[in-house]
Design a protein around this motif. Structure first.
Motif, PDB file in Angstrom:
ATOM      1  N   GLU A 167      -1.294  17.311 -12.732  1.00  0.00           N
ATOM      2  CA  GLU A 167      -1.105  16.334 -13.553  1.00  0.00           C
ATOM      3  C   GLU A 167      -2.492  16.486 -14.470  1.00  0.00           C
ATOM      4  OE1 GLU A 167       0.116  11.885 -11.553  1.00  0.00           O
ATOM      5  OE2 GLU A 167      -2.320  12.735 -11.051  1.00  0.00           O
ATOM      6  N   THR A 219       0.798  -1.277  -0.072  1.00  0.00           N
ATOM      7  CA  THR A 219      -0.004   0.090  -0.215  1.00  0.00           C
ATOM      8  C   THR A 219       0.666   0.755  -0.241  1.00  0.00           C
ATOM      9  OG1 THR A 219      -1.357  -0.639   1.256  1.00  0.00           O
ATOM     10  CG2 THR A 219      -2.077   1.259   1.360  1.00  0.00           C
ATOM     11  N   VAL A 220       0.877   2.272  -0.996  1.00  0.00           N
ATOM     12  CA  VAL A 220       1.499   3.534  -1.215  1.00  0.00           C
ATOM     13  C   VAL A 220       0.188   4.474  -0.965  1.00  0.00           C
ATOM     14  CG1 VAL A 220       3.026   4.723  -2.550  1.00  0.00           C
ATOM     15  CG2 VAL A 220       3.094   2.518  -2.208  1.00  0.00           C
ATOM     16  N   PHE A 221       0.708   5.907  -0.225  1.00  0.00           N
ATOM     17  CA  PHE A 221       0.299   6.267  -0.368  1.00  0.00           C
ATOM     18  C   PHE A 221      -0.031   7.441  -1.426  1.00  0.00           C
ATOM     19  CE2 PHE A 221      -0.415  11.960  -0.289  1.00  0.00           C
ATOM     20  CZ  PHE A 221      -1.644  11.845   0.732  1.00  0.00           C
ATOM     21  N   ASN A 222      -1.621   8.026  -1.375  1.00  0.00           N
ATOM     22  CA  ASN A 222      -1.379   8.514  -3.045  1.00  0.00           C
ATOM     23  C   ASN A 222      -1.571   9.661  -2.954  1.00  0.00           C
ATOM     24  OD1 ASN A 222      -3.542   9.383  -5.596  1.00  0.00           O
ATOM     25  ND2 ASN A 222      -2.074   7.486  -6.314  1.00  0.00           N
ATOM     26  N   HIS A 223      -2.201  10.117  -2.822  1.00  0.00           N
ATOM     27  CA  HIS A 223      -2.493  11.516  -2.609  1.00  0.00           C
ATOM     28  C   HIS A 223      -3.927  11.828  -1.423  1.00  0.00           C
ATOM     29  CE1 HIS A 223      -6.662  10.081  -5.160  1.00  0.00           C
ATOM     30  NE2 HIS A 223      -7.210  11.885  -4.323  1.00  0.00           N
ATOM     31  N   ARG A 237       1.414  16.789  -8.292  1.00  0.00           N
ATOM     32  CA  ARG A 237       1.627  15.429  -8.003  1.00  0.00           C
ATOM     33  C   ARG A 237       3.379  15.729  -7.707  1.00  0.00           C
ATOM     34  NH1 ARG A 237      -0.209  11.012  -6.548  1.00  0.00           N
ATOM     35  NH2 ARG A 237      -1.842  11.006  -8.186  1.00  0.00           N
ATOM     36  N   VAL A 261      -5.755  18.309  -9.328  1.00  0.00           N
ATOM     37  CA  VAL A 261      -4.767  17.077  -9.134  1.00  0.00           C
ATOM     38  C   VAL A 261      -3.060  17.526  -9.317  1.00  0.00           C
ATOM     39  CG1 VAL A 261      -3.665  14.157  -8.986  1.00  0.00           C
ATOM     40  CG2 VAL A 261      -6.275  15.336  -9.665  1.00  0.00           C
ATOM     41  N   GLU A 303      -5.209  16.844  -4.363  1.00  0.00           N
ATOM     42  CA  GLU A 303      -6.136  17.364  -5.675  1.00  0.00           C
ATOM     43  C   GLU A 303      -6.781  17.747  -4.647  1.00  0.00           C
ATOM     44  OE1 GLU A 303      -9.536  14.298  -7.231  1.00  0.00           O
ATOM     45  OE2 GLU A 303      -8.868  13.735  -5.226  1.00  0.00           O
ATOM     46  N   GLY A 339       5.834  11.502  -6.029  1.00  0.00           N
ATOM     47  CA  GLY A 339       4.405  10.056  -6.396  1.00  0.00           C
ATOM     48  C   GLY A 339       2.626  10.757  -5.431  1.00  0.00           C
ATOM     49  N   TRP A 340       3.882  11.426  -4.324  1.00  0.00           N
ATOM     50  CA  TRP A 340       2.158  11.927  -3.742  1.00  0.00           C
ATOM     51  C   TRP A 340       1.730  13.367  -4.475  1.00  0.00           C
ATOM     52  CZ3 TRP A 340       2.065  16.345  -1.238  1.00  0.00           C
ATOM     53  CH2 TRP A 340       3.298  17.181  -1.325  1.00  0.00           C
ATOM     54  N   GLY A 341       0.233  13.331  -4.091  1.00  0.00           N
ATOM     55  CA  GLY A 341      -0.035  14.384  -5.082  1.00  0.00           C
ATOM     56  C   GLY A 341      -1.489  15.126  -4.018  1.00  0.00           C
TER      57      GLY A 341
END
Length: 140
Positions: free
Chosen positions: A31, A3-7, A47, A45, A55, A51-53
């Motif tokens: 993005e 699991t990776v943090f996205n935004h 970024r 969005v 929104e 890789g973190w973002g």
């Protein structure tokens, strides 16, 4: 499955002002943008290179949430409390955010963990951003 943090998503009143703040403050790039016509919802969005973002979401009928003067008071309302970013030089980053329109909630100082220095700012619309600097060699 990893699991990776996205935004993180923030509801804002002035989407262009907030986008400019986060782009300039953290070097984020746009993005994409989208609009959901049925809800008159606009989104941008942004970024980071890592890789973190962020929104940013805006509707003309949205209402502002309560604003608080400290991180501890901010948890009086359930839901989003703050975005926390780990930085290498907290004093420089904190000062840069102020130049870009943020306000100090708490100046850089010792954190609850002995290896941490932290601070809080509020972005131009009052969303809390925590800055966290971890001492060299500490594992957090």
């Amino acid at each position: 499955m990893p699991t990776v943090f996205n935004h993180v998503g923030l509801s804002v009143s002035d989407i262009e002002r907030e986008a400019a703040f986060y782009r300039d403050a953290f070097g984020l790039t746009e993005e994409f943008r989208f609009r959901i016509e049925d809800d008159a919802l606009d989104a941008i969005v942004l970024r980071s290179e890592d890789g973190w973002g962020v929104e940013l979401l805006s509707r003309p009928d949205s209402a502002p949430r309560s604003r608080y003067s400290s991180p501890n008071a901010n948890v009086a309302t359930q839901g989003f409390g703050h975005l926390c970013l780990r930085v290498d030089d907290i004093h420089t980053v904190h000062a840069r955010l102020l130049e870009l329109g943020a306000t100090t909630i708490s100046a850089p100082g010792p954190g609850p963990h002995p290896a941490v220095t932290f601070s809080y700012v509020a972005d131009p619309e009052g969303h809390f951003v925590e800055l966290l600097q971890v001492a060299d060699g500490a594992t957090l």
